[in-house]
Design a protein around this motif. Structure first.
Motif, PDB file in Angstrom:
ATOM      1  N   TYR A   5      41.712  39.941  -7.102  1.00 19.84           N
ATOM      2  CA  TYR A   5      42.522  41.094  -6.701  1.00 19.84           C
ATOM      3  C   TYR A   5      43.203  41.722  -7.919  1.00 19.84           C
ATOM      4  CZ  TYR A   5      42.404  40.845  -1.550  1.00 19.84           C
ATOM      5  OH  TYR A   5      42.042  40.904  -0.229  1.00 19.84           O
ATOM      6  N   THR A   6      43.695  40.903  -8.826  1.00 16.49           N
ATOM      7  CA  THR A   6      44.294  41.432 -10.058  1.00 16.49           C
ATOM      8  C   THR A   6      43.229  42.168 -10.864  1.00 16.49           C
ATOM      9  OG1 THR A   6      45.914  39.641 -10.129  1.00 16.49           O
ATOM     10  CG2 THR A   6      45.503  40.830 -12.186  1.00 16.49           C
ATOM     11  N   LEU A   7      42.076  41.546 -11.029  1.00 13.29           N
ATOM     12  CA  LEU A   7      41.000  42.135 -11.830  1.00 13.29           C
ATOM     13  C   LEU A   7      40.474  43.424 -11.211  1.00 13.29           C
ATOM     14  CD1 LEU A   7      39.107  38.848 -12.773  1.00 13.29           C
ATOM     15  CD2 LEU A   7      40.866  40.068 -14.087  1.00 13.29           C
ATOM     16  N   ALA A   8      40.531  43.527  -9.876  1.00 13.19           N
ATOM     17  CA  ALA A   8      40.075  44.743  -9.185  1.00 13.19           C
ATOM     18  C   ALA A   8      41.142  45.834  -9.175  1.00 13.19           C
ATOM     19  CB  ALA A   8      39.666  44.406  -7.753  1.00 13.19           C
ATOM     20  N   GLY A   9      42.346  45.508  -9.616  1.00 12.84           N
ATOM     21  CA  GLY A   9      43.411  46.501  -9.673  1.00 12.84           C
ATOM     22  C   GLY A   9      44.027  46.840  -8.336  1.00 12.84           C
ATOM     23  N   VAL A  10      44.030  45.883  -7.397  1.00 14.61           N
ATOM     24  CA  VAL A  10      44.579  46.178  -6.071  1.00 14.61           C
ATOM     25  C   VAL A  10      45.960  45.560  -5.839  1.00 14.61           C
ATOM     26  CG1 VAL A  10      42.303  46.536  -5.065  1.00 14.61           C
ATOM     27  CG2 VAL A  10      43.358  44.277  -4.920  1.00 14.61           C
ATOM     28  N   ILE A  11      46.522  44.959  -6.871  1.00 17.94           N
ATOM     29  CA  ILE A  11      47.880  44.433  -6.761  1.00 17.94           C
ATOM     30  C   ILE A  11      48.817  45.408  -7.473  1.00 17.94           C
ATOM     31  CG2 ILE A  11      49.439  42.553  -7.339  1.00 17.94           C
ATOM     32  CD1 ILE A  11      47.049  40.675  -7.110  1.00 17.94           C
ATOM     33  N   ALA A  12      49.700  46.021  -6.685  1.00 19.05           N
ATOM     34  CA  ALA A  12      50.655  46.981  -7.238  1.00 19.05           C
ATOM     35  C   ALA A  12      51.852  46.272  -7.864  1.00 19.05           C
ATOM     36  CB  ALA A  12      51.135  47.945  -6.149  1.00 19.05           C
ATOM     37  N   ASP A  13      52.221  45.129  -7.296  1.00 19.10           N
ATOM     38  CA  ASP A  13      53.369  44.382  -7.798  1.00 19.10           C
ATOM     39  C   ASP A  13      53.183  42.920  -7.458  1.00 19.10           C
ATOM     40  OD1 ASP A  13      56.121  44.292  -8.951  1.00 19.10           O
ATOM     41  OD2 ASP A  13      56.619  43.550  -6.947  1.00 19.10           O
ATOM     42  N   VAL A  14      53.637  42.062  -8.343  1.00 16.17           N
ATOM     43  CA  VAL A  14      53.606  40.621  -8.090  1.00 16.17           C
ATOM     44  C   VAL A  14      54.938  40.030  -8.534  1.00 16.17           C
ATOM     45  CG1 VAL A  14      52.499  40.050 -10.300  1.00 16.17           C
ATOM     46  CG2 VAL A  14      52.303  38.485  -8.390  1.00 16.17           C
ATOM     47  N   GLN A  15      55.446  39.143  -7.715  1.00 18.69           N
ATOM     48  CA  GLN A  15      56.650  38.394  -8.059  1.00 18.69           C
ATOM     49  C   GLN A  15      56.315  36.914  -7.944  1.00 18.69           C
ATOM     50  OE1 GLN A  15      60.171  39.548  -5.851  1.00 18.69           O
ATOM     51  NE2 GLN A  15      59.292  41.576  -5.522  1.00 18.69           N
ATOM     52  N   ASP A  47      47.324  51.077  -2.209  1.00 18.62           N
ATOM     53  CA  ASP A  47      46.802  51.725  -1.003  1.00 18.62           C
ATOM     54  C   ASP A  47      45.278  51.779  -0.969  1.00 18.62           C
ATOM     55  OD1 ASP A  47      49.376  52.171  -0.090  1.00 18.62           O
ATOM     56  OD2 ASP A  47      49.502  54.150  -1.013  1.00 18.62           O
ATOM     57  N   ASP A  48      44.616  51.237  -1.975  1.00 16.12           N
ATOM     58  CA  ASP A  48      43.161  51.293  -2.053  1.00 16.12           C
ATOM     59  C   ASP A  48      42.541  50.168  -1.212  1.00 16.12           C
ATOM     60  OD1 ASP A  48      40.483  51.538  -2.711  1.00 16.12           O
ATOM     61  OD2 ASP A  48      40.868  51.870  -4.841  1.00 16.12           O
ATOM     62  N   ASP A  49      42.561  50.365   0.105  1.00 16.49           N
ATOM     63  CA  ASP A  49      42.049  49.344   1.017  1.00 16.49           C
ATOM     64  C   ASP A  49      40.573  49.053   0.801  1.00 16.49           C
ATOM     65  OD1 ASP A  49      44.572  49.192   2.155  1.00 16.49           O
ATOM     66  OD2 ASP A  49      44.056  50.493   3.846  1.00 16.49           O
ATOM     67  N   ASP A  50      39.776  50.077   0.511  1.00 15.79           N
ATOM     68  CA  ASP A  50      38.339  49.858   0.321  1.00 15.79           C
ATOM     69  C   ASP A  50      38.078  48.911  -0.848  1.00 15.79           C
ATOM     70  OD1 ASP A  50      37.732  51.529   2.452  1.00 15.79           O
ATOM     71  OD2 ASP A  50      37.391  53.290   1.182  1.00 15.79           O
ATOM     72  N   ARG A  51      38.776  49.129  -1.951  1.00 19.55           N
ATOM     73  CA  ARG A  51      38.602  48.262  -3.120  1.00 19.55           C
ATOM     74  C   ARG A  51      39.091  46.842  -2.800  1.00 19.55           C
ATOM     75  NH1 ARG A  51      40.482  50.080  -8.998  1.00 19.55           N
ATOM     76  NH2 ARG A  51      38.933  51.645  -8.481  1.00 19.55           N
ATOM     77  N   ARG A  52      40.207  46.743  -2.092  1.00 23.36           N
ATOM     78  CA  ARG A  52      40.748  45.426  -1.745  1.00 23.36           C
ATOM     79  C   ARG A  52      39.796  44.678  -0.824  1.00 23.36           C
ATOM     80  NH1 ARG A  52      44.427  44.463   2.375  1.00 23.36           N
ATOM     81  NH2 ARG A  52      45.123  46.626   2.237  1.00 23.36           N
ATOM     82  N   PHE A  53      39.289  45.356   0.201  1.00 24.28           N
ATOM     83  CA  PHE A  53      38.361  44.695   1.125  1.00 24.28           C
ATOM     84  C   PHE A  53      37.078  44.271   0.415  1.00 24.28           C
ATOM     85  CE2 PHE A  53      40.488  47.297   4.665  1.00 24.28           C
ATOM     86  CZ  PHE A  53      41.465  46.335   4.831  1.00 24.28           C
TER      87      PHE A  53
END
Length: 98
Positions: free
Chosen positions: A69-79, A12-18
């Motif tokens: 995105y992985t390094l920034a911690g904005v991926i909650a789940d990956v398949q 839910d961390d849109d700011d970090r993702r953007f």
């Protein structure tokens, strides 16, 4: 070569993702096995789909592991799923040995 679908679910961390988005996009554009990538539509839960052609799942996992995105911690789940689409105008290109 095998086709893999990668499904991302974002936090839910849109700011970090953007903030990480320009690096994420540049990183993906530089991946030779990437066929297509994009976020889900705005009315869908936050996440995205990436489609790769790669030798194996480990190759795709390495791309995911180094994704900004992985390094920034904005991926909650990956398949990561092997995908063999049998129908449609691009199916042969996604399943042919090359």
């Amino acid at each position: 070569m095998t086709t893999f679908a990668v499904l991302y679910t974002y936090t839910d961390d849109d700011d970090r993702r953007f903030a990480a988005r320009p690096d994420h996009r540049a990183y993906l554009e530089a991946q030779p096995g990437l066929l297509v990538a994009g976020a889900w539509a705005p009315d869908e839960p936050a996440g995205g789909l990436l489609v790769f052609r790669a030798e194996d799942r480990a190759e795709v996992q390495a791309v995911v592991d180094s994704d900004p995105y992985t390094l920034a911690g904005v991926i909650a789940d990956v398949q990561i799923r092997e995908w063999a689409p049998p129908l449609g105008p691009v199916a042969a290109a996604l399943t042919a040995d090359s």
